[in-house]
Motif scaffolding. Structure first.
Motif, PDB file in Angstrom:
ATOM      1  N   VAL A 238      -4.362   3.062  -2.388  1.00  0.00           N
ATOM      2  CA  VAL A 238      -3.897   2.617  -3.751  1.00  0.00           C
ATOM      3  C   VAL A 238      -2.725   1.596  -3.023  1.00  0.00           C
ATOM      4  N   TYR A 239      -2.543   0.519  -3.884  1.00  0.00           N
ATOM      5  CA  TYR A 239      -1.536  -0.510  -3.820  1.00  0.00           C
ATOM      6  C   TYR A 239      -0.684  -0.964  -4.981  1.00  0.00           C
ATOM      7  N   GLN A 240       0.571  -1.345  -5.001  1.00  0.00           N
ATOM      8  CA  GLN A 240       1.446  -1.790  -5.795  1.00  0.00           C
ATOM      9  C   GLN A 240       1.733  -3.130  -5.865  1.00  0.00           C
ATOM     10  N   ASP A 241       1.732  -3.773  -7.004  1.00  0.00           N
ATOM     11  CA  ASP A 241       2.011  -5.436  -6.971  1.00  0.00           C
ATOM     12  C   ASP A 241       3.337  -5.392  -7.361  1.00  0.00           C
ATOM     13  N   ARG A 242       3.760  -6.596  -7.545  1.00  0.00           N
ATOM     14  CA  ARG A 242       5.434  -6.751  -7.586  1.00  0.00           C
ATOM     15  C   ARG A 242       5.786  -6.536  -8.979  1.00  0.00           C
TER      16      ARG A 242
ATOM     17  N   LEU B 188       5.069  -3.582 -10.130  1.00  0.00           N
ATOM     18  CA  LEU B 188       4.865  -2.404 -10.134  1.00  0.00           C
ATOM     19  C   LEU B 188       3.520  -1.726 -10.854  1.00  0.00           C
ATOM     20  N   GLU B 189       2.505  -2.528 -10.986  1.00  0.00           N
ATOM     21  CA  GLU B 189       1.111  -2.135 -11.407  1.00  0.00           C
ATOM     22  C   GLU B 189       0.503  -1.338 -10.473  1.00  0.00           C
ATOM     23  N   GLN B 190      -0.265  -0.496 -10.359  1.00  0.00           N
ATOM     24  CA  GLN B 190      -0.982   0.112  -9.400  1.00  0.00           C
ATOM     25  C   GLN B 190      -2.537  -0.383  -9.343  1.00  0.00           C
ATOM     26  N   HIS B 191      -3.111  -0.506  -8.115  1.00  0.00           N
ATOM     27  CA  HIS B 191      -4.363  -1.038  -8.008  1.00  0.00           C
ATOM     28  C   HIS B 191      -5.082  -0.199  -7.092  1.00  0.00           C
TER      29      HIS B 191
ATOM     30  N   VAL C 126       0.887  -1.262  -0.199  1.00  0.00           N
ATOM     31  CA  VAL C 126       0.017  -0.008   0.109  1.00  0.00           C
ATOM     32  C   VAL C 126       1.044   1.084   0.028  1.00  0.00           C
ATOM     33  N   THR C 127       0.676   2.112  -0.989  1.00  0.00           N
ATOM     34  CA  THR C 127       1.477   3.298  -0.969  1.00  0.00           C
ATOM     35  C   THR C 127       0.778   4.688  -0.599  1.00  0.00           C
ATOM     36  N   ARG C 128      -0.375   4.486  -0.252  1.00  0.00           N
ATOM     37  CA  ARG C 128      -1.223   5.836  -0.158  1.00  0.00           C
ATOM     38  C   ARG C 128      -2.437   5.399   0.077  1.00  0.00           C
TER      39      ARG C 128
END
Ligand SMILES: Cc1cc2nc3c(=O)[nH]c(=O)nc-3n(C[C@H](O)[C@H](O)[C@H](O)COP(=O)(O)OP(=O)(O)OC[C@H]3O[C@@H](n4cnc5c(N)ncnc54)[C@H](O)[C@@H]3O)c2cc1C
Ligand SMILES: *[C@@H]1O[C@H](CO)[C@@H](O)[C@H](O)[C@H]1NC(C)=O
Ligand SMILES: *[C@@H]1O[C@H](CO)[C@@H](O)[C@H](O)[C@H]1NC(C)=O
Length: 586
Positions: free
Chosen positions: A283-287, A289-292, A255-257
């Motif tokens: 917002v979270y990022q997978d390995r 580097l895609e944002q979800h 989770v980035t934000r």
């Protein structure tokens, strides 16, 4: 007293060994007997998650608090739950499955944010090496397994937040019991642990309380999360109690934000101070580097359970924190909450490690000494590790030519300062969510803590003096012309000052020189300053923090029991609140 090299000492005391020292151990390990854990059906790698999805509850951090919380929130009366964990599943890392893998897991610790290792190494600005969990189950998947409930006095609050706690003790006990039924065991005590038990009693850490999960003055055996066959049970196991179809666990989801919306001043109501922003998702990022994005359904909540480092870090990254610091980093301010990242604490550990004269079993903490249950004194525990010595150290030592690794047993008795009152802070070096936060704990900077450390180390020395440990003393002991020969311990590293019985100043220096961590760090989002009595973030709606970051004091003993309990407890509380707002759907 006999000595071994400073280099080996540093290696052992930090317990963060160089991975190249242990290659042959890695090959010996086996995963969980091949069987997938019962909760495997809820797990999905984040790369397989949709770009956008909606949930009633979004729990950030699949650790000690996050797992029981997510399982409970998905249960009877709950809603649709997403649990986001930056690490992998414990079953991917065989060393996590047994107590014997403890040192190996710490040896594999890697500081890099993009690493897959289940323990992430970091060094605080104090210069003390430390680790944090990066795996489903969190600290419970990598820790020493000792399980003990908080002292009842802990729930009444402490220091400045004495007014802000609101625990329902009946529900607290029910939640502890739920955790204990699923994942704790009574250990069989023998070897070094049994000797230390006798030594503690001989050193007047009394009475003997037998096996108990309660934090009571004296010597006791606590529960453990390792079962009779030596297999670890972690918070991840509690996910098995989720309601099928209502829980999704995304792994390697960082989770980035937190996504927030300003609340229209005309629509503000309720708590004081009135919230100025509402969490609407993360917002979270997978390995890859895609944002979800995960978004809240109406009435939903985001709950941070990312631990004492992860939770304050995420609030800051989301613009919830001290406005001036955030502006300096170029992070738009969502809510000015000056105490986010402040009041960071870590319990200093000081110990004496010895190489016993007879081989002993590997043992993690089972027996503890509690000179006073209210935390006015230190807290003592013991462990014994079998650690590889060669080949790195063999070049200068007597081991030249050996091709197989050599192992030595190190037995240790350590003490921690409960509380403590010395505090530090955490801050972001930049606005980059993948950069680790910086932090400083200011170990033993307050005279009260240093005084308790002096008492604690003296206790450890008294325990080591006891006749109960005579069988572990080495034959290399000192010879004395005056009396009978007293066999000594071969001490690893810094020796105690000879006048430890009377010289407080020398012991204080020993405390400062040998300070290490027991990994019980806490704070950063403390109750009364960052969260209110229901663990809601002050200044924000639909956002709570449920983990050790809310504690301004450790629960006297080792914290995992109370953090696990808190996850279950808050899950039940939140479901109760949900029902008071709308009809039950189940
Ligand atoms: C080596 C070691 C030994 C210990 N021994 C004991 C012991 O014997 N007994 C005891 O009681 N306690 C012990 N402890 C302490 C105890 O394990 C911790 O205090 C406790 O696990 C912390 O719980 P938490 O929920 O606050 O955080 P954690 O359990 O660390 O959970 C936080 C989780 O959030 C995840 N996370 C963080 N940031 C993000 C993000 N941005 N996105 C997604 N996920 C994120 C992390 O990967 C982690 O899984 C030990 C700890 C260590 C490290
Ligand atoms: C909770 O359990 C403790 C023992 O751990 C006990 O002393 C206490 O009385 C219990 N409290 C309630 C309200 O049941
Ligand atoms: C804590 O307990 C000790 C004895 O175990 C006692 O001497 C001391 O006064 C207590 N302190 C507080 C603050 O209750």
């Amino acid at each position: 007293m006999g000595f071994i090299s400073v280099r080996l000492y540093l290696l052992l005391m930090s317990l963060v060994l160089v991975p190249s020292l242990v290659p042959s151990l890695a090959a010996q390990s086996r995963p969980y007997g091949g069987a997938l854990p019962g909760y495997a059906r809820y797990l999905l790698d984040a790369t397989a998650m949709p770009a956008v999805e909606q949930y009633d509850y979004i729990v950030v951090g699949g650790g000690t608090a996050g797992c029981p919380l997510a399982a409970t929130l998905s249960g009877p009366g709950g809603g649709r739950v997403l649990l986001l964990e930056r690490g992998g599943a414990p079953s991917e890392f065989p060393a996590l499955a047994t107590a014997g893998g403890f040192v190996r897991t710490l040896a594999m610790a890697d500081p890099a944010p993009e690493s897959d290792a289940p323990a992430q190494a970091f060094t605080s600005e104090d210069g003390v090496p430390n680790v944090r969990a990066r795996v489903l189950g969190g600290g419970t998947a990598i820790n020493a397994g000792f399980y003990s409930r908080a002292h009842p006095g802990w729930f009444h609050g402490h220091g400045e937040d004495a007014e802000v706690t609101n625990w329902d003790m009946r529900l607290v006990n029910a939640s502890y019991e739920w955790v204990e039924r699923q994942m704790t065991f009574q250990p069989t005590v023998h070897g070094w642990q049994a000797a230390v038990r006798a030594a503690l009693l001989e050193a007047n850490v009394t009475p003997w309380n037998g096996f108990t999960v309660d934090h009571v003055a004296g010597t006791k055996v606590g529960a453990t999360t390792f079962d009779a066959s030596g297999r670890r049970h972690s918070a991840a196991d509690l996910l098995g109690f989720a309601r099928p179809g209502r829980l999704r666990v995304a792994l390697r989801a960082t989770v980035t934000r937190i996504i927030t919306n300003p609340i229209d001043p005309a629509a503000r109501r309720g708590r004081s101070p009135q919230p100025t922003v509402a969490a609407i998702g993360v917002v979270y990022q997978d390995r890859l580097l895609e944002q979800h994005r995960a978004l809240l359904r109406p009435g939903g909540e985001v709950i941070l359970s990312a631990g004492a480092i992860g939770s304050p870090q995420l609030l800051l990254l989301s613009g919830i924190g001290p406005a001036s610091d955030l502006s300096y980093l170029g992070i738009p301010v969502a809510a000015d909450v000056p105490d986010v990242g402040k009041h960071m604490f870590d319990n200093p550990r000081n110990g004496i490690s010895v190489i016993p004269s007879v081989p002993i079993d590997h043992s993690l903490i089972q027996v503890v000494g509690i000179p006073s249950a209210n935390g006015s004194e230190s807290y003592l525990e013991a462990a014994s590790y079998i650690v590889p010595l060669a080949p790195a150290l063999s070049s200068s030592g007597p081991f030249i030519g050996s091709t197989t690794p050599l192992y030595i047993t190190v037995a240790t008795i350590m003490q921690k300062v409960p509380g403590p009152v010395s505090e530090g802070s955490l801050w972001l070096p930049s606005g980059n969510p993948l950069e680790s936060p910086a932090l400083r704990f200011n170990y033993l900077s307050r005279p009260e803590d240093l005084a308790r450390c002096v008492l604690g180390v003296r206790r450890v020395a008294e325990v080591l003096e006891s006749r109960a440990l005579d069988g572990f003393r080495s034959s290399v002991g000192s010879t004395s012309r005056r009396g009978p020969v007293r066999r000594d311990f071969r001490i690893v590293g810094t020796a105690l000052p000879v006048d430890w019985r009377t010289n407080d100043r020398a012991l204080a220096n020993f405390c400062l020189q040998t300070v290490a961590t027991l990994w019980h760090y806490h704070g950063g989002c403390v109750a009364g300053k960052v969260v209110d009595r229901d663990f809601r973030v002050i200044g924000a709606r639909s956002l709570r923090v449920v983990d050790a970051s809310t504690f301004s004091e450790t629960p006297g003993t080792n914290p995992q029991a109370t953090i696990l309990m808190m996850g279950r407890y808050m899950g039940l509380k939140m479901i109760e609140e949900r029902h008071s707002r709308r009809p039950v759907r189940s």
